[in-house]
Design a protein around this motif. Structure first.
Motif, PDB file in Angstrom:
ATOM      1  N   GLU A 152      -0.283  -1.642 -13.014  1.00 31.40           N
ATOM      2  CA  GLU A 152       0.074  -0.272 -12.843  1.00 31.40           C
ATOM      3  C   GLU A 152       0.172  -0.083 -11.237  1.00 31.40           C
ATOM      4  N   LYS A 153      -0.404  -1.030 -10.180  1.00 33.96           N
ATOM      5  CA  LYS A 153      -0.313  -1.206  -8.879  1.00 33.96           C
ATOM      6  C   LYS A 153       0.672  -2.209  -8.277  1.00 33.96           C
ATOM      7  N   ASP A 154       1.343  -2.575  -9.100  1.00 29.98           N
ATOM      8  CA  ASP A 154       2.338  -3.673  -8.658  1.00 29.98           C
ATOM      9  C   ASP A 154       1.763  -4.961  -8.146  1.00 29.98           C
ATOM     10  N   VAL A 155       0.773  -5.187  -8.633  1.00 27.79           N
ATOM     11  CA  VAL A 155       0.187  -6.650  -8.118  1.00 27.79           C
ATOM     12  C   VAL A 155       0.584  -7.673  -8.941  1.00 27.79           C
ATOM     13  N   GLN A 156       0.963  -8.608  -8.414  1.00 24.99           N
ATOM     14  CA  GLN A 156       1.490  -9.971  -9.199  1.00 24.99           C
ATOM     15  C   GLN A 156       0.594 -10.724  -9.748  1.00 24.99           C
ATOM     16  N   ILE A 157       0.724 -10.999 -11.162  1.00 29.22           N
ATOM     17  CA  ILE A 157      -0.410 -11.384 -11.945  1.00 29.22           C
ATOM     18  C   ILE A 157       0.203 -12.782 -12.535  1.00 29.22           C
ATOM     19  N   THR A 158      -0.781 -13.499 -12.615  1.00 25.14           N
ATOM     20  CA  THR A 158      -0.524 -14.994 -13.350  1.00 25.14           C
ATOM     21  C   THR A 158      -1.865 -14.942 -14.099  1.00 25.14           C
ATOM     22  N   VAL A 159      -1.642 -15.434 -15.338  1.00 23.83           N
ATOM     23  CA  VAL A 159      -2.717 -15.899 -16.452  1.00 23.83           C
ATOM     24  C   VAL A 159      -2.549 -16.942 -16.993  1.00 23.83           C
ATOM     25  N   LEU A 160      -3.965 -17.525 -17.239  1.00 26.59           N
ATOM     26  CA  LEU A 160      -3.842 -18.863 -17.858  1.00 26.59           C
ATOM     27  C   LEU A 160      -4.346 -18.321 -19.439  1.00 26.59           C
ATOM     28  N   ALA A 161      -3.624 -19.215 -20.420  1.00 24.12           N
ATOM     29  CA  ALA A 161      -3.907 -18.768 -21.665  1.00 24.12           C
ATOM     30  C   ALA A 161      -3.829 -19.913 -22.587  1.00 24.12           C
ATOM     31  N   ARG A 162      -4.661 -20.217 -23.579  1.00 26.82           N
ATOM     32  CA  ARG A 162      -4.668 -21.201 -24.422  1.00 26.82           C
ATOM     33  C   ARG A 162      -3.406 -20.879 -25.306  1.00 26.82           C
ATOM     34  N   THR A 163      -3.297 -19.798 -25.727  1.00 26.03           N
ATOM     35  CA  THR A 163      -2.281 -19.266 -26.825  1.00 26.03           C
ATOM     36  C   THR A 163      -1.523 -17.906 -26.376  1.00 26.03           C
ATOM     37  N   PRO A 164      -0.379 -18.519 -25.564  1.00 28.56           N
ATOM     38  CA  PRO A 164       0.272 -17.225 -24.811  1.00 28.56           C
ATOM     39  C   PRO A 164       0.649 -15.978 -26.013  1.00 28.56           C
ATOM     40  N   GLU A 165       1.190 -16.685 -27.125  1.00 30.35           N
ATOM     41  CA  GLU A 165       1.471 -15.676 -27.827  1.00 30.35           C
ATOM     42  C   GLU A 165       0.628 -14.713 -28.347  1.00 30.35           C
ATOM     43  N   LYS A 166      -0.700 -14.881 -28.274  1.00 29.85           N
ATOM     44  CA  LYS A 166      -1.719 -13.916 -28.568  1.00 29.85           C
ATOM     45  C   LYS A 166      -2.282 -13.063 -27.723  1.00 29.85           C
ATOM     46  N   LEU A 167      -1.775 -13.181 -26.359  1.00 27.45           N
ATOM     47  CA  LEU A 167      -1.997 -12.367 -25.394  1.00 27.45           C
ATOM     48  C   LEU A 167      -1.979 -10.805 -25.792  1.00 27.45           C
ATOM     49  N   PRO A 168      -2.821 -10.126 -25.374  1.00 22.58           N
ATOM     50  CA  PRO A 168      -3.172  -8.496 -25.914  1.00 22.58           C
ATOM     51  C   PRO A 168      -2.150  -7.577 -25.121  1.00 22.58           C
ATOM     52  N   PHE A 169      -1.104  -8.060 -24.775  1.00 21.45           N
ATOM     53  CA  PHE A 169      -0.320  -7.110 -23.844  1.00 21.45           C
ATOM     54  C   PHE A 169       1.161  -6.883 -24.399  1.00 21.45           C
ATOM     55  N   THR A 170       1.426  -5.675 -23.942  1.00 27.78           N
ATOM     56  CA  THR A 170       2.709  -5.112 -24.470  1.00 27.78           C
ATOM     57  C   THR A 170       3.814  -5.952 -23.882  1.00 27.78           C
ATOM     58  N   ALA A 171       4.993  -5.905 -24.615  1.00 31.25           N
ATOM     59  CA  ALA A 171       6.124  -6.595 -24.109  1.00 31.25           C
ATOM     60  C   ALA A 171       6.567  -6.387 -22.629  1.00 31.25           C
TER      61      ALA A 171
END
Length: 215
Positions: free
Chosen positions: A22-41
Motif C-alpha cells: 500500500e506504500k508502494d514498497v518493492q517487495i520480493t518474497v521467498l516461497a517454497r510453494t508460490p501458488e499457496k501464497l495468501p495474496f490476491t492476484a
C-alpha cells in the motif's frame, strides 16, 4: 525501497507485505510453494516471487539480490500448547542471510530486520506473571532466536531486531508502544508489521538496536 521478505506466507510477514504494498514498497518474497501464497492476484502482480526455501542458502541469495532491506519473519508455529513445524528455521535463515552478504561482498549490504521476541536475552521486557510461560512453552524456540540474534550482532552488518510481546491475530490499532526495553503482555501481528514498515523501514529508525513492542 526494496525489501526481501523471508516468512511472507503467514503471520507478521504476511501483514508486512500487505501493508508495504500500500506504500508502494518493492517487495520480493521467498516461497517454497508460490501458488499457496495468501495474496490476491492484484497483490501478487506487484510482488517479485522467488521459488525456494530459507533453509537453502542459494535460494536466500537469489531472494535478497538487489534488496535494501532483508526482513526475516521466520519461526516455529505454536498450536495450542505445542510447537509445530520448522523449529529453528529462523536460526538457519539468518545464518544464510549473513553468510550470503559477507561472501558476495555486496557494495551496500541490505539491513537485516529480524522478528524475534521479548524474553529472548533478558526477562526485563516480560511481565512477571508471564515469565513461567516463557520459560516453559517458549524455551526451545527462544534458544534458536537467541542464536540468530547473536549471529546478526556479530556480523557487523546493519540490523534491527524487533522483539514483540505475545503475538495475537488482532486488528491494526497503531497505538502500540515500541522502544528498547518496552514491557507488555501482547501485541497484534498487524501492529508489529506496521511498526516495522513505518518506523524501521520508511523512517529508518532503530538501526543497530533491538526495540520491544507491546500495548
Amino acid at each position: 525501497m526494496r525489501v526481501a521478505v523471508l516468512g511472507a506466507s503467514r503471520n507478521t510477514g504476511k501483514a508486512f507485505v500487505e501493508q508495504a504494498l500500500e506504500k508502494d514498497v518493492q517487495i520480493t518474497v521467498l516461497a517454497r510453494t508460490p501458488e499457496k501464497l495468501p495474496f490476491t492476484a492484484e497483490q501478487l502482480s506487484k510482488i517479485r516471487v522467488i521459488k525456494g526455501d530459507a533453509l537453502v542458502k542459494e535460494d536466500v541469495a537469489r531472494a535478497i539480490e538487489g534488496a535494501d532491506i532483508a526482513l526475516c519473519s521466520l519461526g516455529a508455529k505454536i498450536e495450542g500448547m505445542r510447537l509445530a513445524g520448522d523449529l529453528g528455521v529462523e536460526e538457519t535463515g539468518i545464518r544464510h542471510l549473513v553468510e550470503t552478504m559477507k561472501e558476495t561482498n555486496m557494495p551496500t549490504a541490505p539491513r537485516l530486520i529480524m522478528v524475534s521476541s521479548t524474553g529472548v536475552t533478558t526477562n526485563h521486557d516480560v511481565p512477571f506473571v508471564l515469565r513461567p510461560i516463557y520459560s516453559l512453552l517458549l524455551a526451545k524456540p527462544h534458544q534458536h532466536k537467541k542464536v540468530a540474534e547473536a549471529a546478526i550482532k556479530d556480523s557487523g552488518l546493519p540490523y534491527t531486531i524487533v522483539r514483540p510481546a505475545l503475538l495475537t491475530s488482532g486488528e491494526l490499532t497503531k497505538t502500540y508502544r515500541a522502544d528498547v526495553g518496552v514491557c507488555g503482555y501482547r501485541v497484534s501481528r498487524n501492529d508489529v508489521a506496521h511498526f516495522i514498515l513505518e518506523q524501521c523501514v520508511l523512517e529508518n529508525k532503530f538501526i543497530n538496536a533491538s526495540p520491544s513492542i507491546a500495548y
